[in-house]
Design an enzyme around this catalytic site. Sequence first.
Site, PDB file in Angstrom:
ATOM      1  N   GLU A  51       0.835  -1.212   0.000  1.00 15.48           N
ATOM      2  CA  GLU A  51       0.000   0.000   0.000  1.00 15.48           C
ATOM      3  C   GLU A  51       0.867   1.258   0.000  1.00 15.48           C
ATOM      4  O   GLU A  51       2.072   1.213   0.264  1.00 15.48           O
ATOM      5  CB  GLU A  51      -0.924   0.004   1.216  1.00 15.48           C
ATOM      6  CG  GLU A  51      -0.185   0.007   2.538  1.00 15.48           C
ATOM      7  CD  GLU A  51      -0.960   0.699   3.648  1.00 15.48           C
ATOM      8  OE1 GLU A  51      -1.395   1.849   3.427  1.00 15.48           O
ATOM      9  OE2 GLU A  51      -1.120   0.096   4.719  1.00 15.48           O
TER      10      GLU A  51
ATOM     11  N   VAL B 249      -5.378   0.164   3.080  1.00 19.79           N
ATOM     12  CA  VAL B 249      -5.516  -1.293   2.999  1.00 19.79           C
ATOM     13  C   VAL B 249      -6.718  -1.655   2.118  1.00 19.79           C
ATOM     14  O   VAL B 249      -6.619  -2.486   1.203  1.00 19.79           O
ATOM     15  CB  VAL B 249      -5.655  -1.907   4.414  1.00 19.79           C
ATOM     16  CG1 VAL B 249      -6.104  -3.359   4.341  1.00 19.79           C
ATOM     17  CG2 VAL B 249      -4.331  -1.794   5.166  1.00 19.79           C
TER      18      VAL B 249
ATOM     19  N   ASP C 151     -16.548   5.313  14.443  1.00 17.25           N
ATOM     20  CA  ASP C 151     -15.387   5.269  13.553  1.00 17.25           C
ATOM     21  C   ASP C 151     -14.867   3.839  13.437  1.00 17.25           C
ATOM     22  O   ASP C 151     -14.181   3.327  14.320  1.00 17.25           O
ATOM     23  CB  ASP C 151     -14.297   6.209  14.077  1.00 17.25           C
ATOM     24  CG  ASP C 151     -13.160   6.380  13.076  1.00 17.25           C
ATOM     25  OD1 ASP C 151     -13.099   5.619  12.098  1.00 17.25           O
ATOM     26  OD2 ASP C 151     -12.328   7.284  13.284  1.00 17.25           O
TER      27      ASP C 151
ATOM     28  N   SER D  37     -12.973   1.394  10.514  1.00 16.92           N
ATOM     29  CA  SER D  37     -12.285   1.476   9.224  1.00 16.92           C
ATOM     30  C   SER D  37     -12.975   0.629   8.158  1.00 16.92           C
ATOM     31  O   SER D  37     -13.426  -0.496   8.423  1.00 16.92           O
ATOM     32  CB  SER D  37     -10.841   1.003   9.379  1.00 16.92           C
ATOM     33  OG  SER D  37     -10.186   1.004   8.135  1.00 16.92           O
ATOM     34  N   ALA D  38     -12.981   1.152   6.935  1.00 17.07           N
ATOM     35  CA  ALA D  38     -13.492   0.399   5.784  1.00 17.07           C
ATOM     36  C   ALA D  38     -12.607  -0.813   5.476  1.00 17.07           C
ATOM     37  O   ALA D  38     -13.012  -1.696   4.708  1.00 17.07           O
ATOM     38  CB  ALA D  38     -13.577   1.313   4.564  1.00 17.07           C
ATOM     39  N   ASP D  39     -11.427  -0.876   6.095  1.00 14.37           N
ATOM     40  CA  ASP D  39     -10.558  -2.052   5.888  1.00 14.37           C
ATOM     41  C   ASP D  39     -11.268  -3.345   6.298  1.00 14.37           C
ATOM     42  O   ASP D  39     -11.047  -4.403   5.693  1.00 14.37           O
ATOM     43  CB  ASP D  39      -9.271  -1.936   6.725  1.00 14.37           C
ATOM     44  CG  ASP D  39      -8.337  -0.823   6.258  1.00 14.37           C
ATOM     45  OD1 ASP D  39      -8.600  -0.201   5.210  1.00 14.37           O
ATOM     46  OD2 ASP D  39      -7.340  -0.581   6.971  1.00 14.37           O
TER      47      ASP D  39
ATOM     48  N   LYS E  21      -3.762  -2.002  14.247  1.00 15.62           N
ATOM     49  CA  LYS E  21      -2.931  -1.009  14.954  1.00 15.62           C
ATOM     50  C   LYS E  21      -3.400  -0.881  16.406  1.00 15.62           C
ATOM     51  O   LYS E  21      -4.593  -0.811  16.683  1.00 15.62           O
ATOM     52  CB  LYS E  21      -3.004   0.336  14.231  1.00 15.62           C
ATOM     53  CG  LYS E  21      -2.108   0.347  12.993  1.00 15.62           C
ATOM     54  CD  LYS E  21      -1.984   1.715  12.377  1.00 15.62           C
ATOM     55  CE  LYS E  21      -3.168   2.053  11.540  1.00 15.62           C
ATOM     56  NZ  LYS E  21      -3.197   1.411  10.236  1.00 15.62           N
TER      57      LYS E  21
HETATM   58  N1  PSU Z   1      -0.169   0.425   8.592  1.00 20.18           N
HETATM   59  C1  PSU Z   1       0.823   1.223   9.088  1.00 20.18           C
HETATM   60  N2  PSU Z   1       0.660   2.579   8.940  1.00 20.18           N
HETATM   61  C2  PSU Z   1      -0.439   3.141   8.304  1.00 20.18           C
HETATM   62  C3  PSU Z   1      -1.465   2.286   7.790  1.00 20.18           C
HETATM   63  C4  PSU Z   1      -1.277   0.933   7.973  1.00 20.18           C
HETATM   64  O1  PSU Z   1       1.800   0.730   9.669  1.00 20.18           O
HETATM   65  O2  PSU Z   1      -0.516   4.371   8.175  1.00 20.18           O
HETATM   66  C5  PSU Z   1      -2.697   2.896   7.094  1.00 20.18           C
HETATM   67  C6  PSU Z   1      -3.352   1.862   6.161  1.00 20.18           C
HETATM   68  O3  PSU Z   1      -3.441   2.444   4.886  1.00 20.18           O
HETATM   69  C7  PSU Z   1      -4.732   1.628   6.746  1.00 20.18           C
HETATM   70  C8  PSU Z   1      -5.028   2.971   7.318  1.00 20.18           C
HETATM   71  O4  PSU Z   1      -5.667   1.221   5.774  1.00 20.18           O
HETATM   72  O5  PSU Z   1      -3.766   3.289   7.973  1.00 20.18           O
HETATM   73  C9  PSU Z   1      -6.216   2.953   8.258  1.00 20.18           C
HETATM   74  O6  PSU Z   1      -6.799   4.213   8.250  1.00 20.18           O
HETATM   75  P1  PSU Z   1      -8.270   4.423   8.897  1.00 20.18           P
HETATM   76  O7  PSU Z   1      -8.089   4.089  10.343  1.00 20.18           O
HETATM   77  O8  PSU Z   1      -8.578   5.911   8.656  1.00 20.18           O
HETATM   78  O9  PSU Z   1      -9.200   3.512   8.160  1.00 20.18           O
HETATM   79 MN    MN Z   2     -11.948   5.933  10.251  1.00 23.58          MN
END
Ligand code: PSU
Ligand code: MN
Length: 305
Positions: free
Chosen positions: A25, A106, A138, A140-142, A159
């Site tokens: 990514e 992701v 909140d 994630s769409a992941d 994370k």
């Molecule tokens: N893994 C990491 N650092 C990051 C990410 C993943 O070590 O910055 C990114 C990925 O692109 C993941 C995104 O999809 O963080 C998640 O963002 P959100 O919580 O806004 O969905």
């Molecule tokens: Mn989000």
Amino acid sequence: MSLDMIRSAEVAAAHAAGRPIVALESTIITHGMPHPQNVEMARGVEQIIREEGATPATIAVLDGTLHIGLEDAQLIALAQRHDAAKLSRADMAICLAQGGTGATTVAATMIAAHLAGIDVFATGGIGGVHRGAEQSFDISADLQELAQTPVTVVAAGAKAILDIPKTLETLETLGVPVIAYGQDSLPAFWSSASDIAAPQRLDTPDQIAASHHIRAALGVPGGQLIANPVPHEDHIPQDDIEPIITQALSEAEAQNITAKAVTPFLLKRIFELTEGRSLATNIALVRNNARLAAQIACALGKSSS
Ligand code: PSU
Ligand code: MN
């Protein structure tokens, strides 16, 4: 209407020859790490995949075109930009339609990888259910993407800034297998172990490749999440990192950071508060995930016929 998709020279050659490819990514490059460590990480990770006998394909949208694999100059330029959009499932088509430039999360990387015929993807940590999601909603769409797009994603778990138990429950509801690699405990991103038992465990790339193929044969949609622990010499104990996460979260709340800005804000603050230790661990875990993803891609290639 067909989509313009450009493969890098290296990826085009591997694709034509049917050799194993690992997707990477780009949000981690533009929104997850500072320059110049981001570009060093990205190039180092690509090199590890080559050393394991697979081909790296870093995915991004550049000037309205979907790129599967970046040439070195493109990677260097993207890593220096401050205006690249963060593209998830909802954003990618609009960025392409408008001729924009953006980095794929992701979720968006899984969509692009599947479109390009790539089965395996390495990242740092997936997005998930944020702490306080019962108020903010909140999520994630992941997580939804893992439920519908058939790509095996290698991460160090979700994370640790997230609510890990709620993330696990959501993945269970969505029918996404969460597979710890080589241990019983669920890895927690910067920490190699947690006090949460992983729902599943596998110990070899061949087993992971087999379950990827069997899911397809069963007609089960969606991918699998491989939770690969960061090597112990690079890990940060949960007791060390947790107070820092708590502080970063309260700062985010005080500053009204919401939606897409939350994850980049937290990663940056934790990097500052740990004086760089969190970033060193983040880089170590991505490198470790790239190695395993390449081994899985090679195993998938052996067993595909
Ligand atoms: N893994 C990491 N650092 C990051 C990410 C993943 O070590 O910055 C990114 C990925 O692109 C993941 C995104 O999809 O963080 C998640 O963002 P959100 O919580 O806004 O969905
Ligand atoms: Mn989000």
